[in-house]
Design a protein around this motif. Structure first.
Motif, PDB file in Angstrom:
ATOM      1  N   GLY A  42     -12.841   6.232  23.845  1.00 36.58           N
ATOM      2  CA  GLY A  42     -11.900   7.096  22.914  1.00 36.58           C
ATOM      3  C   GLY A  42     -11.129   7.954  24.037  1.00 36.58           C
ATOM      4  N   THR A  43     -10.070   8.386  23.594  1.00 37.72           N
ATOM      5  CA  THR A  43      -9.178   9.278  24.338  1.00 37.72           C
ATOM      6  C   THR A  43      -8.450  10.233  23.437  1.00 37.72           C
ATOM      7  N   GLY A  44      -8.745  11.520  23.859  1.00 37.14           N
ATOM      8  CA  GLY A  44      -7.895  12.451  23.258  1.00 37.14           C
ATOM      9  C   GLY A  44      -6.806  13.165  24.342  1.00 37.14           C
ATOM     10  N   GLU A  45      -5.674  12.486  24.571  1.00 37.63           N
ATOM     11  CA  GLU A  45      -4.900  13.058  25.517  1.00 37.63           C
ATOM     12  C   GLU A  45      -4.159  14.071  24.895  1.00 37.63           C
ATOM     13  N   GLU A  46      -3.568  14.117  23.869  1.00 40.10           N
ATOM     14  CA  GLU A  46      -2.899  15.217  23.143  1.00 40.10           C
ATOM     15  C   GLU A  46      -3.676  16.128  22.659  1.00 40.10           C
ATOM     16  N   ALA A  47      -4.891  15.707  21.976  1.00 43.86           N
ATOM     17  CA  ALA A  47      -5.787  16.655  21.437  1.00 43.86           C
ATOM     18  C   ALA A  47      -7.179  16.072  21.622  1.00 43.86           C
ATOM     19  N   THR A  48      -8.173  17.140  21.812  1.00 44.45           N
ATOM     20  CA  THR A  48      -9.405  16.853  21.663  1.00 44.45           C
ATOM     21  C   THR A  48      -9.857  16.394  20.298  1.00 44.45           C
ATOM     22  N   PHE A  49     -11.069  15.975  20.414  1.00 45.64           N
ATOM     23  CA  PHE A  49     -11.772  15.604  19.122  1.00 45.64           C
ATOM     24  C   PHE A  49     -13.236  16.036  18.825  1.00 45.64           C
ATOM     25  N   SER A  50     -13.540  16.288  17.571  1.00 50.49           N
ATOM     26  CA  SER A  50     -15.047  16.871  17.565  1.00 50.49           C
ATOM     27  C   SER A  50     -15.999  15.731  17.206  1.00 50.49           C
ATOM     28  N   ARG A  51     -17.218  16.218  17.257  1.00 55.25           N
ATOM     29  CA  ARG A  51     -18.320  15.145  16.879  1.00 55.25           C
ATOM     30  C   ARG A  51     -18.158  14.704  15.382  1.00 55.25           C
ATOM     31  N   GLU A  52     -17.508  15.507  14.628  1.00 57.19           N
ATOM     32  CA  GLU A  52     -17.388  15.156  13.071  1.00 57.19           C
ATOM     33  C   GLU A  52     -16.228  13.832  13.044  1.00 57.19           C
ATOM     34  N   GLN A  53     -15.082  14.371  13.833  1.00 58.36           N
ATOM     35  CA  GLN A  53     -14.245  13.397  13.717  1.00 58.36           C
ATOM     36  C   GLN A  53     -14.381  12.031  14.220  1.00 58.36           C
ATOM     37  N   LEU A  54     -15.496  12.095  15.565  1.00 56.53           N
ATOM     38  CA  LEU A  54     -15.872  10.762  15.990  1.00 56.53           C
ATOM     39  C   LEU A  54     -16.570   9.965  14.938  1.00 56.53           C
ATOM     40  N   ASN A  55     -17.473  10.705  14.131  1.00 56.53           N
ATOM     41  CA  ASN A  55     -18.072  10.046  12.992  1.00 56.53           C
ATOM     42  C   ASN A  55     -17.234   9.406  12.206  1.00 56.53           C
ATOM     43  N   SER A  56     -16.131  10.151  11.632  1.00 55.20           N
ATOM     44  CA  SER A  56     -15.025   9.421  10.684  1.00 55.20           C
ATOM     45  C   SER A  56     -14.510   8.270  11.208  1.00 55.20           C
ATOM     46  N   LEU A  57     -14.023   8.623  12.543  1.00 54.66           N
ATOM     47  CA  LEU A  57     -13.429   7.214  13.205  1.00 54.66           C
ATOM     48  C   LEU A  57     -14.358   5.851  13.260  1.00 54.66           C
ATOM     49  N   LEU A  58     -15.727   6.214  13.226  1.00 55.02           N
ATOM     50  CA  LEU A  58     -16.897   5.056  13.700  1.00 55.02           C
ATOM     51  C   LEU A  58     -16.902   4.419  12.182  1.00 55.02           C
ATOM     52  N   ASP A  59     -16.826   5.253  11.286  1.00 55.29           N
ATOM     53  CA  ASP A  59     -17.109   4.757   9.671  1.00 55.29           C
ATOM     54  C   ASP A  59     -16.070   3.572   9.462  1.00 55.29           C
ATOM     55  N   ILE A  60     -14.911   4.082   9.813  1.00 52.16           N
ATOM     56  CA  ILE A  60     -13.634   2.907   9.401  1.00 52.16           C
ATOM     57  C   ILE A  60     -13.623   2.063  10.267  1.00 52.16           C
ATOM     58  N   ALA A  61     -14.109   2.139  11.722  1.00 51.74           N
ATOM     59  CA  ALA A  61     -14.102   0.978  12.531  1.00 51.74           C
ATOM     60  C   ALA A  61     -15.128  -0.016  12.054  1.00 51.74           C
ATOM     61  N   GLU A  62     -16.242   0.540  11.466  1.00 51.99           N
ATOM     62  CA  GLU A  62     -17.171  -0.598  11.202  1.00 51.99           C
ATOM     63  C   GLU A  62     -16.629  -1.561   9.897  1.00 51.99           C
ATOM     64  N   LYS A  63     -16.049  -0.823   9.152  1.00 53.50           N
ATOM     65  CA  LYS A  63     -15.275  -1.351   8.038  1.00 53.50           C
ATOM     66  C   LYS A  63     -14.314  -2.558   8.552  1.00 53.50           C
ATOM     67  N   GLY A  64     -13.498  -2.219   9.421  1.00 56.63           N
ATOM     68  CA  GLY A  64     -12.616  -3.034  10.003  1.00 56.63           C
ATOM     69  C   GLY A  64     -13.193  -4.244  10.685  1.00 56.63           C
ATOM     70  N   ILE A  65     -14.237  -3.856  11.609  1.00 55.28           N
ATOM     71  CA  ILE A  65     -15.069  -5.105  12.183  1.00 55.28           C
ATOM     72  C   ILE A  65     -15.743  -6.032  11.210  1.00 55.28           C
ATOM     73  N   ASP A  66     -16.245  -5.592  10.162  1.00 58.10           N
ATOM     74  CA  ASP A  66     -16.797  -6.500   8.916  1.00 58.10           C
ATOM     75  C   ASP A  66     -15.877  -7.358   8.712  1.00 58.10           C
ATOM     76  N   GLU A  67     -14.710  -7.058   8.150  1.00 58.27           N
ATOM     77  CA  GLU A  67     -13.554  -7.679   7.823  1.00 58.27           C
ATOM     78  C   GLU A  67     -12.911  -9.036   9.075  1.00 58.27           C
TER      79      GLU A  67
END
Lengths: 247, 247, 247, 247, 247, 247
Positions: free
Chosen positions: E203-228
């Motif tokens: 994960g890279t936040g070149e324009e903006a950094t990201f919080s632990r909470e945002q990380l978790n949201s990203l991982l949630d939808i990533a898991e859904k995509g991987i399943d499909e």
């Protein structure tokens, strides 16, 4: 007694054939014994970026050997994709040497490219290159002076180079051929001007080190060799040599 | 009337000087008018990995120009760090051409390196290279045959090359010099054996296309030129030429 | 009887799928049997330095194969750090061929980049590249003509290419597949315009030389193949083909 | 009066910190004034192909500068994709110098890699590299001698290097700092053994040539500097220095 | 609302066409929306030197884009003479990812070359390459298993990859197309196995950094995509998918 | 119990020595245990072509290791003629990380070059490089702010990096030394700002994959390590740290 019967302080036969190729502003084929080098001088009417607008010129040199100039065939540097360290050393040496006797302000914003291409090698290729390149440079300067591109003769003195060395019998030798060079304990290249001043002095004792006394013996015979080479350059240049006298 | 006064089907003066440099097994300086190329043949007693243990040899060619062989100085390929596309095309052509007349089984597990170095260019450097390289190869084969390294003469026929082209007056010309080449609408290189068989035929109409009829005119004068070149090769080789007769 | 059952003068099945990729101004996937090449034409609104301010454009070509387009995987040229001689030969050929039918003055100060990427190889990749690149170029020219960037149709004639060769039974064959190509004694690539004029002719007899008579047989079937390819190009281009008729 | 207040024949402060990095067999950080170089000696238990099976070893050197070792940042040679001519000259010099005092037969089939990395530059980086590399080499030889890998002490004499030069007032100076070096008319690097024998002598007069008398003045102060450097090397090596006495 | 009308956690249309090219042991054309990648798996019956004689295999990956896969034409890496940093990063990522699910001992002393060549790019080329390469690898493994070259199925789990990111409205998005990717503040690539374990997380936040909470949201939808994606891989592989079940 | 006796969430001893070399605008020697990196920040008063005239600056990073920074000597990238993929990955990472906390508009049209040169390696060289480079950057910014070249403090937050990993006993470890890193099943590099926001997150499970739960354990100890590193940065910067507080 040397392998080719010469005296210890004797040069090999030196021949400088001028205008050997037709396109360059100046060119020679110099032979020192079996070492033969085509030296050309190219005049380009611009300078590298770091000199633009400064009203002065530049001189640079390149050196190469034909693959079979030597006993064993060498792989071309273009095939290897890089220039060998030895080649770089030699071409940097030739360039520095010529810069010492060329007044860069008098040539204006021009670049002189010196190309030394060894077509047959038998020791002393770098010193033959310098001695020959000097003549090619003088021919090129004469040409652009006559063409009115420059106003004054820009060469300040003669320039010649010769190798000297110490063999396994501790004898100092002038102008080593390949076989002598391969067996020498000490190898030195001397670049001098017509008035006996040093431009470059590079001595290496890889197999054996050398004393201050030995250094002096080497420099004595080197000076003798340089005198003879300058004499040949002067004869080769003919009327152009008069430009040098005016200096 | 051509720029140098020749007839449309007339070669420039061809001179092939043998043993031009001392180290290679075979060498020549070939001049076709002002085009001058040093061609050397080096015999190495091993083959590339893909041929080891197969009892046959290999021949490969390299081509280069001195930087100031041309009107404008060219940057050395070693300085650029890569071999130009044009150079690769030419050296691949020379290698293929020579492979067509050399029996690789008869030279045993050896590699022949052909080096063609242009010291002065005035058009037709690739065809002069092939014509000269053939002679250098023959000299080298004679040398290793005499030394007992090979048992049988391995060259199967003469090989020569010439350029032909169509100028802006639609005239077919033989052996174009640089000025003619630069203005030609069609440019063709023909490589043939002594019995008039094609080895390579490369025709390009960048400025203008060409008809089948024009092709035939070009091939007619090319055959004439090849005949004359083979005659000069035969005379140059002297007694070695008898090896070819035995074939 | 040929390996794939074709007649000696029969092309493989040719399919040209237009607009195969979405970004380029023109693109096709050309299949000649199992040889498949993506050809794209990119229009860039500037020219190389040597053409700036001269009011005319430039066209250049690049060629590459995917590593596993062939039976054995090839190392990528980007990994090797240099472009192979064979690749350079091919891309120079494609560029020259297209320059013969494109009026560079009519495209203004623009560069056309032709990219031919072989995704599956079964012989004849360079000729398929030329035949497909012509169509990609025509699509791109139509696009910039419609966009008002250029005023006149700049393509002067059709352009197609085909390979011919002589097999070990001395039979002349049209459009060699890889297996035929690998066994051919003579290999020739013919690039022609729609009016049967030669643009390029490259014949090589590495294993065997060839006579003038054999050359004529090869050219006869090549002309037949070119006719059929031009017909397919015309059908593929549809209404754009009318631009050619106007010429 | 010199820019930093030194006498004309005075060295800058020299500090040699041993075992500066933990992985190499020998390492130092040498400081000569503000010039600082990390010199390491790596012992590899094999030799290059050309020496295999000959029972003797090899020593080679590499030299580099951190990009911001100098007043202006230098582009990394790894980014440029090639090693500069100056770098090659220096690393060839370091390697030759060390070969003159290392008995390659006594180290067996091993390669010694000398790495000289300049972390801060203020003139004289190549001579500091040689002086420091000698100590790193001695440390590495002590280590493999103690480990029983070699039987005899292989270093035959001390080795140190120093720069000398002639400034615009024709004064001969010892150990030039960057500012002095940039303004010097003549620049000379002298590499000597502990018994005052020359290993390398490289003098260049790019701005001005130099006479035989000036050469002698330069060599006089160089010998004084070498004596002092060898004294510091001896003190730095401590008990290892006794190995040298035994010689 | 996304630029192409998708929901924030919706993949683009995914199509995996198997055996897209005929020579490789395994090949696919994977499309994720307008991103199209040819993935091939080549089996070579030898390993790199560092693995010889160890009884295990190796897998390595290469990645490239056709010059006009993108909106602007890219210069070929072969022309530039070096592989870009971005390309190296991607091919190292693909190789590491596949090594995590391939039992190198079960493939014996073989090298698997994965080639991912992007023919059209619209964001997510590296993740599409991994997802497609997995299928090409499975096809190749089936082929050599059926041929008796290996005894056991060597793939330990499914493997897929997807990009996720945060746009300027702080919304977490699945499978970014190029336009979304160019405007994203945070960009993350997730490589997972069929059992939801991470293989790579970048994960890279070149324009903006990201919080632990945002990380978790990203991982949630990533898991859904991987399943499909894994579901599509399973359907594509058909009976070969049963090999995976046995694991 | 860890190999060096540390607790699982304990950093190695961290020392940051400022102004380690004299020429750069900012420089440090950072030690994390036995890992030692020289980080320099160079300010150049111009920007790359793509940014000219836009009123903003650029920051870029280069990374290298001395050949003998490691247990085994590495061949120099300058000798190999190309930069390794690993090096490119690391220098791209350092550059991206620093761009996240530097306001490029506030530095005007300047380029900041960050050079990280590892002189001794024992794991975690890329994270030590980022942590040290931050301090070198702050020193350089203070220097140009004091010199009046810029008007406002351009650094928006602290930036530090640390490695975490999972060992073969499934234990999460902070700041892995080389021996731990070589044996880890999962390896992750975390780059964070002073306010605990992620800048980069790169996790790799080559030997073993990792669950979401394990990811969370790794991130917990990484945050602890980052806090401690930022505290050391603040103490090292002294009064310059007040610039950060003002933000």
């Amino acid at each position: 007694m040397r392998v080719d019967g010469r005296d210890v302080d004797q040069l090999r036969e030196v021949v400088i054939e001028t205008n050997y190729v037709k396109h360059p502003e100046g060119s020679v084929l110099i032979s020192m014994g079996d070492t033969k080098v085509i030296c050309t001088a190219t005049v380009e009417d611009r300078v590298p970026p770091f000199l633009r607008g400064k009203g002065k010129g530049w001189i640079t040199a390149e050196y190469s050997m034909l693959p079979r100039a030597t006993e064993q065939r060498n792989i071309r540097e273009s095939s290897k994709g890089k220039v060998a360290g030895r080649t770089m050393e030699i071409q940097r040496l030739i360039g520095r040497a010529l810069r010492s006797i060329l007044d860069l302000e008098k040539i204006g914003e021009r670049t002189i490219w010196i190309d030394c291409d060894v077509i047959q090698a038998d020791g002393g290729t770098r010193t033959a290159s310098i001695t020959g390149a000097f003549v090619a440079l003088a021919l090129a300067m004469e040409k652009i002076l006559n063409a009115g591109k420059i106003k004054e003769w820009p060469i300040t003195d003669y320039l010649a180079a010769v190798s000297v060395g110490i063999d396994s019998q501790k004898e100092a030798l002038l102008d080593l051929c390949y076989q002598e060079d391969a067996n020498a304990e000490v190898d030195m290249n001397v670049v001098m001007t017509g008035v006996h001043h040093f431009v470059e002095l590079q001595g290496t004792g890889e197999e054996a080190t050398f004393s201050r006394e030995q250094l002096n013996s080497l420099l004595d015979i080197a000076e003798k060799g340089i005198d003879e080479l300058v004499k040949i350059q002067r004869e080769t240049l003919g009327s152009i040599a008069d430009r040098m006298i005016e200096k």
